[in-house]
Motif scaffolding. Structure first.
Motif, PDB file in Angstrom:
ATOM      1  N   THR A   1      10.154  -4.899  -5.285  1.00 53.06           N
ATOM      2  CA  THR A   1      11.288  -4.145  -4.718  1.00 53.06           C
ATOM      3  C   THR A   1      11.838  -3.400  -5.480  1.00 53.06           C
ATOM      4  OG1 THR A   1      11.597  -5.955  -3.001  1.00 53.06           O
ATOM      5  CG2 THR A   1      13.361  -4.478  -3.095  1.00 53.06           C
ATOM      6  N   GLY A   2      12.155  -1.957  -5.106  1.00 49.29           N
ATOM      7  CA  GLY A   2      12.635  -1.174  -5.983  1.00 49.29           C
ATOM      8  C   GLY A   2      12.895   0.167  -5.501  1.00 49.29           C
ATOM      9  N   PRO A   3      13.690   1.268  -5.807  1.00 46.34           N
ATOM     10  CA  PRO A   3      13.918   2.471  -5.664  1.00 46.34           C
ATOM     11  C   PRO A   3      12.638   3.277  -5.692  1.00 46.34           C
ATOM     12  CG  PRO A   3      15.001   2.093  -7.432  1.00 46.34           C
ATOM     13  CD  PRO A   3      14.438   0.913  -7.319  1.00 46.34           C
TER      14      PRO A   3
ATOM     15  N   GLU B   1      13.116   1.616 -15.656  1.00 48.97           N
ATOM     16  CA  GLU B   1      12.837   0.052 -15.313  1.00 48.97           C
ATOM     17  C   GLU B   1      13.176  -0.246 -13.935  1.00 48.97           C
ATOM     18  OE1 GLU B   1      11.337  -2.006 -17.359  1.00 48.97           O
ATOM     19  OE2 GLU B   1      11.248  -0.904 -19.192  1.00 48.97           O
ATOM     20  N   GLY B   2      12.210  -0.678 -13.345  1.00 44.82           N
ATOM     21  CA  GLY B   2      12.433  -1.418 -11.809  1.00 44.82           C
ATOM     22  C   GLY B   2      12.114  -0.392 -10.698  1.00 44.82           C
ATOM     23  N   ASP B   3      11.792   0.737 -11.146  1.00 44.65           N
ATOM     24  CA  ASP B   3      11.447   1.882 -10.282  1.00 44.65           C
ATOM     25  C   ASP B   3      10.240   1.557  -9.520  1.00 44.65           C
ATOM     26  OD1 ASP B   3      13.558   3.523 -10.357  1.00 44.65           O
ATOM     27  OD2 ASP B   3      12.752   4.935 -11.736  1.00 44.65           O
ATOM     28  N   VAL B   4       9.984   2.026  -8.372  1.00 42.86           N
ATOM     29  CA  VAL B   4       8.348   1.985  -7.810  1.00 42.86           C
ATOM     30  C   VAL B   4       7.718   3.233  -7.685  1.00 42.86           C
ATOM     31  CG1 VAL B   4       7.263   1.567  -5.522  1.00 42.86           C
ATOM     32  CG2 VAL B   4       8.987   0.085  -6.237  1.00 42.86           C
ATOM     33  N   ILE B   5       6.640   3.597  -8.436  1.00 42.31           N
ATOM     34  CA  ILE B   5       6.129   4.696  -8.467  1.00 42.31           C
ATOM     35  C   ILE B   5       5.281   5.077  -7.226  1.00 42.31           C
ATOM     36  CG2 ILE B   5       4.362   6.010  -9.510  1.00 42.31           C
ATOM     37  CD1 ILE B   5       4.809   4.710 -12.206  1.00 42.31           C
ATOM     38  N   VAL B   6       5.676   6.309  -6.387  1.00 34.74           N
ATOM     39  CA  VAL B   6       4.870   6.742  -5.391  1.00 34.74           C
ATOM     40  C   VAL B   6       4.376   8.165  -5.767  1.00 34.74           C
ATOM     41  CG1 VAL B   6       5.229   7.602  -2.861  1.00 34.74           C
ATOM     42  CG2 VAL B   6       6.661   5.563  -4.107  1.00 34.74           C
TER      43      VAL B   6
ATOM     44  N   PRO C   1       2.502  -5.158  -9.074  1.00 36.03           N
ATOM     45  CA  PRO C   1       2.004  -4.922  -7.793  1.00 36.03           C
ATOM     46  C   PRO C   1       1.523  -3.520  -7.558  1.00 36.03           C
ATOM     47  CG  PRO C   1       3.767  -6.471  -7.819  1.00 36.03           C
ATOM     48  CD  PRO C   1       3.724  -5.918  -9.311  1.00 36.03           C
ATOM     49  N   ALA C   2       0.588  -3.105  -6.692  1.00 33.53           N
ATOM     50  CA  ALA C   2       0.155  -2.068  -6.412  1.00 33.53           C
ATOM     51  C   ALA C   2      -0.407  -1.792  -5.021  1.00 33.53           C
ATOM     52  CB  ALA C   2      -0.684  -1.319  -7.594  1.00 33.53           C
TER      53      ALA C   2
ATOM     54  N   GLY D   1       6.498  -1.467  -9.406  1.00 33.85           N
ATOM     55  CA  GLY D   1       5.537  -1.294  -8.381  1.00 33.85           C
ATOM     56  C   GLY D   1       4.737   0.053  -8.224  1.00 33.85           C
ATOM     57  N   ILE D   2       3.685  -0.040  -8.014  1.00 29.17           N
ATOM     58  CA  ILE D   2       3.046   1.387  -7.838  1.00 29.17           C
ATOM     59  C   ILE D   2       2.262   1.631  -6.392  1.00 29.17           C
ATOM     60  CG2 ILE D   2       1.040   2.748  -8.892  1.00 29.17           C
ATOM     61  CD1 ILE D   2       1.460   0.908 -11.371  1.00 29.17           C
TER      62      ILE D   2
END
Length: 469
Positions: free
Chosen positions: A37-39, A54-59, A98-99, A76-77
């Motif tokens: 979970t993250g922004p 740190e803690g971001d979710v790559i989109v 997690p991806a 996360g990715i």
């Protein structure tokens, strides 16, 4: 009446723009297990990857080698494109991040800064935080509880975290990022079945040609040898099989100096692997000099592997390059990837060139034999490791190699599949190379398969003895 209708429409519109927590926003292929979970940080230009904290979710549409530092910082990715063998899938599994890949429109469906939760096993992306324990309990009827019995059935066994079965078939691990070497070594794998050199080279942010132009040949050799050494150290004395450069031109084109790369309609079928190395022998000789330097330093666990040969002629020319650099083929094992239909048909001739081992690269075998682009989410459902022709081809290679005392291994995504591991162990493969998170499960499945083979052999011998009486 009109006022009520207007209010209803207003509420519906607001719901569309402000969906409830838990609402599914995107769905793709679960590529690396875990919940994060993250922004969401929507990256549409690779140059913006430096903004990831740190803690971001790559989109993003698709990850690239020079995004690895950002991937390491992320929690996360999520990608629009790619399948289970894409860069994002391979690297995320190695990092333990997690991806989800192949979502199609995640970069449009998710807003920058929006807090999301992704499930790298189910392949879902939802708004907000993960479900609470009470909510998860309500879902227990639809989600079967994980038990020891279901794990045995699925080939994912965890009878004891401490117990590591001994197997005749070695279970090795794939490594792409030297920084993950210790994590890989801690799995107690029997060695590294595939160290991808391209991730080391591309992480410099420059094409090999550009790096040499800027820093010189000696700096290039030093860069490679120091990174390989991290892996060789972590695993010593267990063997480390490092593959020479196998980067498609579209990945190189993203780097500094990439403007000189040829434009190809299908880079996976193009100027990569051994075909590029043989066309640019001076560059691959620099890679081989890095191997020799480590050999001279006492790293007798380092082995050389060449990617994507079509036939014995390709292997012979690669062998001659090793000789020119001074690598002692009698002292250090070397081999070739078997990844094309032509190399499968030429296996006897390739063996005659003196290889100590061959590695089945199933990611390419499947895409070439089934004509399925492994990075195209539109045809990902046709990427079938269990297609009869794939199984027959692998069995033929293993049989031929066993007849000539040449080791065989598997390095693609299939090496992490317990069911495939069982099949290959039954065929007599020498080793399997798995993702970091799959080593334990694969080892247990292989141990059980070997026990079954021994038991069946004993029963057959007993039956034969009874008939003789």
């Amino acid at each position: 009446m009109t006022q009520k209708k207007t209010e209803a429409i207003s509420e519906e519109t607001e719901s569309e723009h402000n969906p409830e927590p838990g609402t599914e926003l995107a769905r793709g292929y679960g590529a690396s297990p875990g919940v994060a979970t993250g922004p969401a940080r929507v990256i549409k230009d690779i140059d913006d990857a430096g903004q990831i904290t740190e803690g971001d979710v790559i989109v993003t549409e698709m990850t690239a080698p020079d995004m690895v530092p950002a991937m390491q910082r992320s929690t996360g990715i999520i990608t629009d494109n790619g399948g289970m063998t894409s860069h994002a899938a391979i690297v995320s599994r190695e990092l333990g991040v997690p991806a989800i890949v192949g979502c199609g429109d995640a970069t449009e469906a998710l807003s920058d800064g929006q807090r999301v939760t992704l499930d790298g096993e189910k392949g879902t992306v939802v708004i907000g935080e993960p479900k609470s324990e009470s909510e998860s309990t309500l879902d227990s009827e639809s989600t079967p509880e994980r038990t020891a019995e279901t794990d045995r059935t699925n080939g994912s066994i965890d009878d004891s975290a401490e117990y590591v079965p001994t197997t005749a078939t070695e279970v090795k691990v794939n490594v792409s990022i030297p920084g993950a070497a210790q994590r890989a070594a801690d799995t107690n794998a029997d060695g590294v079945g595939l160290l991808r050199l391209e991730h080391i080279l591309l992480s410099t942010g420059k094409t090999p040609d550009q790096y040499v132009a800027d820093h010189g040949e000696e700096a290039f050799v030093k860069e490679i040898s120091e990174e390989i050494r991290k892996v060789a150290d972590a695993f010593y004395p267990r063997p480390v099989r490092a593959r020479t450069l196998d980067a498609p031109t579209d990945e190189l084109a993203e780097l500094e100096g990439g403007e000189s790369e040829p434009i190809e309609h299908n880079p996976m079928l193009g100027y990569r692997g051994i075909r590029r190395s043989l066309q640019e022998p001076e560059m691959v000789k620099l890679e081989l000099r890095a191997f020799k330097r480590l050999h001279d330093m006492g790293y007798d666990n380092l082995e050389v592997m060449f990617p994507l040969p079509n036939d014995a002629e390709d292997v012979r020319r690669a062998r001659e390059l090793m000789d020119k650099v001074g690598i002692d083929r009698d002292a250090y094992d070397w081999g070739a990837m078997i990844e094309t239909p032509a190399s499968i048909r030429s296996i006897d001739e390739i063996i005659d060139e003196g290889v100590d081992f061959v590695a089945l690269g199933t990611n390419d075998i499947v895409q070439f034999m089934l004509a399925v682009d492994r990075n195209n989410a539109m045809v990902a459902d046709r990427f079938d490791n269990y297609h009869p022709t794939i199984l027959e081809a692998m069995a033929e290679v293993i049989e031929a190699c066993n007849e000539h005392d040449v080791d065989t291994t598997i390095t693609g995504q299939s090496g992490s599949d317990p069911e495939m591991a069982k099949f290959l162990a039954e065929q007599g493969i020498s080793s399997l190379s798995s993702n970091i998170d799959a080593v334990d499960d694969v080892r247990r499945v292989v141990a059980r398969a070997e026990q079954e083979l021994l038991l069946n052999a004993a029963r057959d011998a007993s039956d034969d003895s009874t008939l003789l009486e």
